[in-house]
Design a protein around this motif. Structure first.
Motif, short mmCIF file in Angstrom:
data_model
loop_
_atom_site.label_atom_id
_atom_site.label_comp_id
_atom_site.label_asym_id
_atom_site.label_seq_id
_atom_site.Cartn_x
_atom_site.Cartn_y
_atom_site.Cartn_z
N GLY A 134 0.81 -1.21 0.00
CA GLY A 134 0.00 0.00 0.00
C GLY A 134 0.84 1.26 0.00
N SER A 135 0.14 2.39 0.12
CA SER A 135 0.79 3.69 0.06
C SER A 135 0.32 4.59 1.19
CB SER A 135 0.47 4.38 -1.28
OG SER A 135 0.95 3.65 -2.37
N LEU A 136 1.17 5.50 1.56
CA LEU A 136 0.84 6.57 2.50
C LEU A 136 1.58 7.82 2.06
CD1 LEU A 136 1.14 4.92 6.05
CD2 LEU A 136 -0.96 5.75 4.99
N ARG A 137 1.01 8.96 2.39
CA ARG A 137 1.71 10.22 2.17
C ARG A 137 1.83 10.96 3.50
NH1 ARG A 137 0.51 15.60 -1.51
NH2 ARG A 137 -1.04 16.00 0.12
N LEU A 138 3.06 11.18 3.92
CA LEU A 138 3.32 11.94 5.12
C LEU A 138 3.47 13.41 4.78
CD1 LEU A 138 5.96 9.65 6.90
CD2 LEU A 138 3.46 9.48 6.90
N SER A 139 3.02 14.25 5.70
CA SER A 139 3.17 15.69 5.56
C SER A 139 3.90 16.24 6.78
CB SER A 139 1.81 16.38 5.43
OG SER A 139 1.12 15.94 4.28
N VAL A 177 6.40 19.91 3.69
CA VAL A 177 7.23 18.90 3.04
C VAL A 177 6.44 17.59 3.05
CG1 VAL A 177 9.39 17.63 3.10
CG2 VAL A 177 9.32 20.01 3.82
N TYR A 178 6.56 16.84 1.97
CA TYR A 178 5.81 15.59 1.83
C TYR A 178 6.77 14.41 1.64
CZ TYR A 178 2.22 19.03 0.62
OH TYR A 178 1.37 20.10 0.64
N LEU A 179 6.29 13.26 2.06
CA LEU A 179 6.98 12.01 1.75
C LEU A 179 5.93 11.03 1.25
CD1 LEU A 179 9.76 10.59 1.80
CD2 LEU A 179 9.03 9.54 3.98
N GLN A 180 5.93 10.81 -0.06
CA GLN A 180 5.04 9.84 -0.67
C GLN A 180 5.69 8.47 -0.58
OE1 GLN A 180 1.87 10.24 -2.07
NE2 GLN A 180 1.90 7.99 -2.14
N MET A 181 5.01 7.53 0.05
CA MET A 181 5.57 6.20 0.27
C MET A 181 4.70 5.18 -0.44
SD MET A 181 6.62 6.49 4.29
CE MET A 181 4.93 6.44 4.85
N ASN A 182 5.28 4.52 -1.42
CA ASN A 182 4.58 3.50 -2.20
C ASN A 182 5.21 2.14 -1.99
OD1 ASN A 182 2.95 5.57 -3.35
ND2 ASN A 182 4.49 5.91 -4.95
N SER A 183 4.48 1.11 -2.38
CA SER A 183 4.98 -0.27 -2.27
C SER A 183 5.57 -0.53 -0.88
CB SER A 183 6.04 -0.53 -3.35
OG SER A 183 5.53 -0.32 -4.64
N LEU A 184 4.82 -0.17 0.11
CA LEU A 184 5.31 -0.28 1.49
C LEU A 184 5.53 -1.73 1.88
CD1 LEU A 184 3.18 2.56 3.04
CD2 LEU A 184 5.67 2.37 3.20
N LYS A 185 6.54 -1.92 2.71
CA LYS A 185 6.93 -3.25 3.20
C LYS A 185 6.85 -3.26 4.72
CE LYS A 185 10.37 -3.54 -0.53
NZ LYS A 185 11.82 -3.73 -0.84
N PRO A 186 6.69 -4.43 5.32
CA PRO A 186 6.68 -4.48 6.79
C PRO A 186 7.93 -3.86 7.42
CG PRO A 186 5.86 -6.53 5.89
CD PRO A 186 6.35 -5.72 4.72
N GLU A 187 9.04 -3.95 6.76
CA GLU A 187 10.28 -3.37 7.30
C GLU A 187 10.30 -1.85 7.26
OE1 GLU A 187 10.01 -5.79 4.96
OE2 GLU A 187 11.62 -5.59 3.45
N GLN A 193 7.66 15.74 16.19
CA GLN A 193 7.37 14.73 17.21
C GLN A 193 7.29 13.33 16.63
OE1 GLN A 193 6.98 15.26 20.45
NE2 GLN A 193 6.74 17.46 20.61
N GLY A 194 7.11 13.22 15.34
CA GLY A 194 7.06 11.92 14.71
C GLY A 194 5.63 11.45 14.45
N THR A 195 5.49 10.59 13.46
CA THR A 195 4.21 9.97 13.14
C THR A 195 4.45 8.49 12.88
OG1 THR A 195 2.25 10.10 11.71
CG2 THR A 195 4.37 10.53 10.66
N GLN A 196 3.59 7.65 13.44
CA GLN A 196 3.78 6.21 13.36
C GLN A 196 3.29 5.67 12.03
OE1 GLN A 196 5.05 3.85 15.80
NE2 GLN A 196 4.94 2.51 14.00
N VAL A 197 4.11 4.86 11.41
CA VAL A 197 3.73 4.12 10.20
C VAL A 197 3.88 2.64 10.50
CG1 VAL A 197 4.36 3.59 7.82
CG2 VAL A 197 4.40 5.96 8.62
N THR A 198 2.80 1.92 10.31
CA THR A 198 2.81 0.48 10.54
C THR A 198 2.35 -0.23 9.28
OG1 THR A 198 2.30 0.80 12.89
CG2 THR A 198 1.97 -1.40 11.98
N VAL A 199 3.18 -1.14 8.79
CA VAL A 199 2.87 -1.89 7.57
C VAL A 199 2.67 -3.35 7.95
CG1 VAL A 199 3.58 -2.44 5.23
CG2 VAL A 199 4.29 -0.27 6.27
N SER A 200 1.49 -3.86 7.70
CA SER A 200 1.19 -5.24 8.05
C SER A 200 1.45 -6.16 6.86
CB SER A 200 -0.27 -5.38 8.49
OG SER A 200 -1.13 -5.02 7.42
N SER A 201 1.83 -7.38 7.17
CA SER A 201 2.15 -8.34 6.09
C SER A 201 0.92 -9.12 5.68
CB SER A 201 3.24 -9.28 6.56
OG SER A 201 2.85 -9.93 7.74
#
Length: 124
Positions: free
Chosen positions: A16-21, A79-89, A116-124
């Motif tokens: 999946g994908s997420l976009r961080l701001s 600032v953005y970070l587009q994250m595609n093809s996310l992996k559990p790692e 402060q950070g934002t949590q990203v969790t990628v499930s398998s």
């Protein structure tokens, strides 16, 4: 002094994908090189990506190259970070950071301002 607030994290399935701001306040974003770092449980904080003042130069860790894309909109102080093809790692807390130092952008030590950070969790 610039303040940084990240958003956009969450739980997503592998592939999946997420976009961080990251929204900056307290100073013009154009003064800063912006970076994204991440820290997984039990691991050290690691460099993910960085973008130069105007967005003309971008840098990526090998582990995310081809999957993540960093961009910035100085007019929106974001600032953005587009994250595609996310992996559990990729699971980690993602931090936005700002620096005026003109070099060594992969090193966390050169960044004086952190969100402060934002949590990203990628499930398998």
């Amino acid at each position: 002094q610039v303040q940084l607030v990240e958003s956009g994290g969450g739980l997503v399935q592998a592939g999946g994908s997420l976009r961080l701001s990251c929204v900056a306040s307290g100073g013009p974003l154009s003064r800063y090189v912006m970076g994204w770092f991440r820290q997984a449980p039990g691991k050290e904080r690691e460099f993910v990506s960085a973008v130069s003042w105007s967005g003309g130069r971008t840098y990526y860790a090998d582990s995310v190259k081809g999957r993540f894309a960093i961009s910035r909109d100085n007019a929106k102080s974001t600032v953005y970070l587009q994250m595609n093809s996310l992996k559990p790692e990729d699971t980690a807390v993602y931090y936005c950071a700002a620096t005026i130092v003109p070099e060594k952008w992969t090193q966390s030590e050169v960044y004086a301002h952190w969100g402060q950070g934002t949590q990203v969790t990628v499930s398998s």
